[in-house]
Design an enzyme around this catalytic site. Structure first.
Site, PDB file in Angstrom:
ATOM      1  N   GLU A 250      32.619  36.884  41.409  1.00 32.60           N
ATOM      2  CA  GLU A 250      32.898  36.129  42.652  1.00 32.60           C
ATOM      3  C   GLU A 250      33.911  36.866  43.568  1.00 32.60           C
ATOM      4  O   GLU A 250      34.559  36.086  43.107  1.00 32.60           O
ATOM      5  CB  GLU A 250      32.552  34.555  41.787  1.00 32.60           C
ATOM      6  CG  GLU A 250      31.393  34.236  40.978  1.00 32.60           C
ATOM      7  CD  GLU A 250      29.898  34.370  42.304  1.00 32.60           C
ATOM      8  OE1 GLU A 250      29.636  34.482  43.245  1.00 32.60           O
ATOM      9  OE2 GLU A 250      28.454  34.909  41.512  1.00 32.60           O
ATOM     10  N   CYS A 284      35.727  30.814  49.623  1.00 34.77           N
ATOM     11  CA  CYS A 284      35.103  32.089  49.878  1.00 34.77           C
ATOM     12  C   CYS A 284      33.590  31.856  51.252  1.00 34.77           C
ATOM     13  O   CYS A 284      33.209  32.412  51.667  1.00 34.77           O
ATOM     14  CB  CYS A 284      34.745  32.444  48.908  1.00 34.77           C
ATOM     15  SG  CYS A 284      33.510  31.657  47.935  1.00 34.77           S
TER      16      CYS A 284
HETATM   17  P1  NAP Z   1      43.707  35.807  43.632  1.00 30.37           P
HETATM   18  O1  NAP Z   1      44.999  36.479  43.971  1.00 30.37           O
HETATM   19  O2  NAP Z   1      42.325  37.483  43.020  1.00 30.37           O
HETATM   20  O3  NAP Z   1      43.103  35.530  41.799  1.00 30.37           O
HETATM   21  C1  NAP Z   1      42.533  34.834  41.530  1.00 30.37           C
HETATM   22  C2  NAP Z   1      42.569  34.722  40.480  1.00 30.37           C
HETATM   23  O4  NAP Z   1      43.239  35.805  40.036  1.00 30.37           O
HETATM   24  C3  NAP Z   1      43.858  33.479  40.337  1.00 30.37           C
HETATM   25  O5  NAP Z   1      43.905  32.879  38.344  1.00 30.37           O
HETATM   26  C4  NAP Z   1      45.054  34.910  39.259  1.00 30.37           C
HETATM   27  O6  NAP Z   1      46.063  34.369  38.987  1.00 30.37           O
HETATM   28  C5  NAP Z   1      44.907  35.898  38.474  1.00 30.37           C
HETATM   29  N1  NAP Z   1      45.050  37.109  38.771  1.00 30.37           N
HETATM   30  C6  NAP Z   1      45.705  37.544  40.351  1.00 30.37           C
HETATM   31  N2  NAP Z   1      46.344  38.647  39.655  1.00 30.37           N
HETATM   32  C7  NAP Z   1      45.468  39.134  38.601  1.00 30.37           C
HETATM   33  C8  NAP Z   1      45.968  40.638  37.799  1.00 30.37           C
HETATM   34  N3  NAP Z   1      46.213  41.284  37.967  1.00 30.37           N
HETATM   35  N4  NAP Z   1      45.069  40.649  36.328  1.00 30.37           N
HETATM   36  C9  NAP Z   1      44.172  38.641  36.502  1.00 30.37           C
HETATM   37  N5  NAP Z   1      43.972  38.111  36.853  1.00 30.37           N
HETATM   38  C10 NAP Z   1      44.937  38.044  38.381  1.00 30.37           C
HETATM   39  O7  NAP Z   1      42.630  35.001  44.752  1.00 30.37           O
HETATM   40  P2  NAP Z   1      43.167  33.496  44.837  1.00 30.37           P
HETATM   41  O8  NAP Z   1      44.233  34.493  46.202  1.00 30.37           O
HETATM   42  O9  NAP Z   1      43.987  32.662  44.155  1.00 30.37           O
HETATM   43  O10 NAP Z   1      41.974  33.055  45.637  1.00 30.37           O
HETATM   44  C11 NAP Z   1      41.090  33.285  46.822  1.00 30.37           C
HETATM   45  C12 NAP Z   1      39.952  34.061  46.862  1.00 30.37           C
HETATM   46  O11 NAP Z   1      39.030  33.848  45.614  1.00 30.37           O
HETATM   47  C13 NAP Z   1      39.183  34.543  48.632  1.00 30.37           C
HETATM   48  O12 NAP Z   1      39.485  36.114  48.473  1.00 30.37           O
HETATM   49  C14 NAP Z   1      38.359  33.698  47.817  1.00 30.37           C
HETATM   50  O13 NAP Z   1      37.155  34.132  49.130  1.00 30.37           O
HETATM   51  C15 NAP Z   1      38.065  34.073  46.797  1.00 30.37           C
HETATM   52  N6  NAP Z   1      37.233  33.053  45.607  1.00 30.37           N
HETATM   53  C16 NAP Z   1      35.320  33.630  46.039  1.00 30.37           C
HETATM   54  C17 NAP Z   1      34.667  32.701  45.399  1.00 30.37           C
HETATM   55  C18 NAP Z   1      33.418  33.445  45.167  1.00 30.37           C
HETATM   56  O14 NAP Z   1      32.768  32.277  44.469  1.00 30.37           O
HETATM   57  N7  NAP Z   1      33.205  34.229  45.621  1.00 30.37           N
HETATM   58  C19 NAP Z   1      35.150  31.344  45.221  1.00 30.37           C
HETATM   59  C20 NAP Z   1      36.551  31.035  45.921  1.00 30.37           C
HETATM   60  C21 NAP Z   1      37.295  32.124  46.228  1.00 30.37           C
HETATM   61  P3  NAP Z   1      47.683  33.901  39.337  1.00 30.37           P
HETATM   62  O15 NAP Z   1      47.679  32.770  40.132  1.00 30.37           O
HETATM   63  O16 NAP Z   1      48.518  33.473  37.963  1.00 30.37           O
HETATM   64  O17 NAP Z   1      48.706  34.479  40.196  1.00 30.37           O
END
Ligand code: NAP
Length: 476
Positions: A250, A284
């Site tokens: 997602e 999102c």
């Molecule tokens: P993110 O930076 O991608 O982080 C999401 C999760 O991934 C966090 O738990 C993060 O951990 C982890 N993560 C980061 N780098 C990683 C790696 N190398 N390996 C494994 N895990 C890793 O996203 P965000 O800034 O938290 O959230 C915003 C994004 O989420 C937006 O793009 C939004 O559109 C999207 N989103 C999508 C949906 C959907 O249902 N489509 C819903 C909500 C949000 P850490 O926090 O420890 O870095």
């Protein structure tokens, strides 16, 4: 302000300390909320062991019993919604109304999937040549690794844990580093609801990449469910490719909100306020680009500015505020950077309201005169900024709306539902809200097309992300 919630890792039904720690702060005040355990690589592997050891018993626990535990989790979470909402406000910064809305939405996944647990269907039929019978079964995949973002710390966790448990899988949840407290609270709720040791494990960590890679490489892990940015999603897909690991993604969005000729403008403004401002724009599903028909653009922009001007920005603990803080100074600064670039394009920036001087707050903006291809149409803004782009013909509106690599959701306002449905079918997105500003529902399949993801969460589809299809050819 300190919080009284679990601060240790939840592994194998025990609260486990670690040698490393992670600080959680309140973005509205920059105050330290808690110092919690941060999982090491070994803690991650211990969580895999716990989930693996618990799998067989959980998978063979009668579905009715699994359902009752999930139902109990829903009861506890709704009864204690204020506790959860307060934690969300404190660590995420969002407005109280958004935090309460999220809590009830999050709890609803436990109820919905408690109902789905006992309805996992199989199939029996004769082969066309009648040489055998075809029996199809769905069995739990095994240990599921769940990774969630900070913007919905409760709902993104329950949207994964509930179907995983309903399917008979065990799981390891790695919440976002900014918002681990809500996830730990949910672990407590599940423990109180009767989830056996090892079935759910929660491991916040600052060593995200290393711990996640080790878990994904472990042959005892059967599936990945990720919610977060498209950038990290692609990185994880490359890792899962090495093991041909099933994965549900997602990812990011860049939702168009299109107001066609003949639409009810007041209804469109009410919908825009939800689609744009729920969660302060950090969703999102947030409307990111407003395409407004040339015949109504002036009226729409004027009314949207007025609606923005009525918003109160401040701490989510004050229930009178409509918009809270962004999750961190860094997230706020990303939006300010986009605004700087928009200003360099010659766009006029006029904040709609005053904001508190301290904390990760950002003012809402309506920005008119935006051209397709602007920095504001190309990027997921993730904040309370509404760029308005004018279109003429229906085809032009549809073409501009679909002109993105993302395809999570579109919002369509049209004269009536019939016209809306015709236009909705032209949208390249997994979800379309027609004449309304909100689509998310635990009973509906949530997910995106294009680079917004793979798979669906919620609805009837959600449980299948955690089930493997197995076919038996039976000679009668
Ligand atoms: P993110 O930076 O991608 O982080 C999401 C999760 O991934 C966090 O738990 C993060 O951990 C982890 N993560 C980061 N780098 C990683 C790696 N190398 N390996 C494994 N895990 C890793 O996203 P965000 O800034 O938290 O959230 C915003 C994004 O989420 C937006 O793009 C939004 O559109 C999207 N989103 C999508 C949906 C959907 O249902 N489509 C819903 C909500 C949000 P850490 O926090 O420890 O870095």
């Amino acid at each position: 302000m300190t919080v009284t919630t679990a601060t240790k890792l939840f592994i194998g039904g025990e609260w486990v300390d670690s040698t490393k720690h992670l600080e959680v702060t309140d973005p509205a005040t920059s105050e330290l909320l808690a110092v919690i355990s941060s999982a090491s690589l070994q803690d991650g592997l211990d969580a895999v062991t716990a989930a693996h050891n618990a799998f067989h018993t959980w998978a063979t626990t009668p579905a009715r019993q699994r359902a009752e535990i999930l139902r109990k989790a829903w009861e506890i979470m709704t009864a204690e919604a204020e506790t959860c909402a307060r934690l969300i406000v404190l660590e995420n910064g969002k407005a109280w109304r958004d935090a309460m809305g999220e809590t009830l939405y999050a709890a609803e996944f436990f109820r919905w999937f408690s109902e789905e647990a006992s309805r996992i269907e199989g199939d029996f039929r004769y082969s066309p040549s009648r040489d055998k019978t075809i029996v199809t079964d769905h069995r739990p995949m095994g240990v599921a690794f769940l990774i969630t973002p900070w913007n919905f710390p409760a709902a993104m966790a329950t949207r994964k844990i509930a179907p995983a448990l309903a399917a008979g899988c065990t799981c390891i949840l790695k919440p976002a580093s900014e918002t681990p407290l809500t996830a730990l609270w949910i672990a407590e709720v599940l423990q109180r609801a009767g989830v056996p040791a090892g079935v759910v494990n929660v491991i916040p960590t600052t060593e995200t990449g290393m711990v996640s890679s080790a878990i994904l490489a472990d042959p005892r892990v059967a599936t990945l469910s990720f919610t977060g940015s498209t950038y990290v999603g692609k990185l994880l897909l490359r890792q899962t490719a090495d093991r041909v690991l099933p994965s549900s993604m997602e990812l990011g969005g860049n939702a168009p909100f299109i107001v066609f000729e003949g639409a009810d403008i007041d209804a469109a403004i009410a919908g825009a306020m939800i689609a744009k401002m729920r969660n302060g724009g950090a969703a999102c599903t947030a409307a990111n680009r407003f395409y407004i028909h040339e015949s109504v653009e002036a009226d729409f922009s004027h009314k949207l500015r007025n609606a923005f001007a009525d918003l109160k920005v401040g701490s989510g603990l004050d229930q009178a505020n409509d918009l809270g803080a962004m999750v961190s100074d860094g997230e706020r600064d990303k939006i300010l950077e986009l605004l700087n670039e928009a200003s360099a394009e010659g766009l006029a920036l006029d904040p709609a309201v005053e904001i508190p001087k301290q904390g990760a707050f950002i003012a809402p903006y309506v920005i008119t005169g935006v051209e397709q291809g602007s920095v504001l149409t190309r990027n997921e803004i993730f904040g309370p900024v509404a760029p308005i782009i004018v279109f003429g013909s229906e085809d032009e509106g549809v073409r501009m709306a679909n002109d993105t690599d993302y395809g999570l959701i579109s919002y369509v306002y049209a004269r009536d539902a019939g016209v809306g449905l015709r236009l909705a079918r032209r949208m390249e997105s997994g979800m379309v809200a027609i004449n309304r500003g909100l689509a998310s529902d635990p009973a509906a399949p949530f997910g995106g097309m294009k680079e917004s993801g793979l798979g669906r969460e919620g609805g009837f589809a959600g449980i299948h992300e955690f089930l493997e299809t197995q076919y038996f050819a039976v000679d009668l």
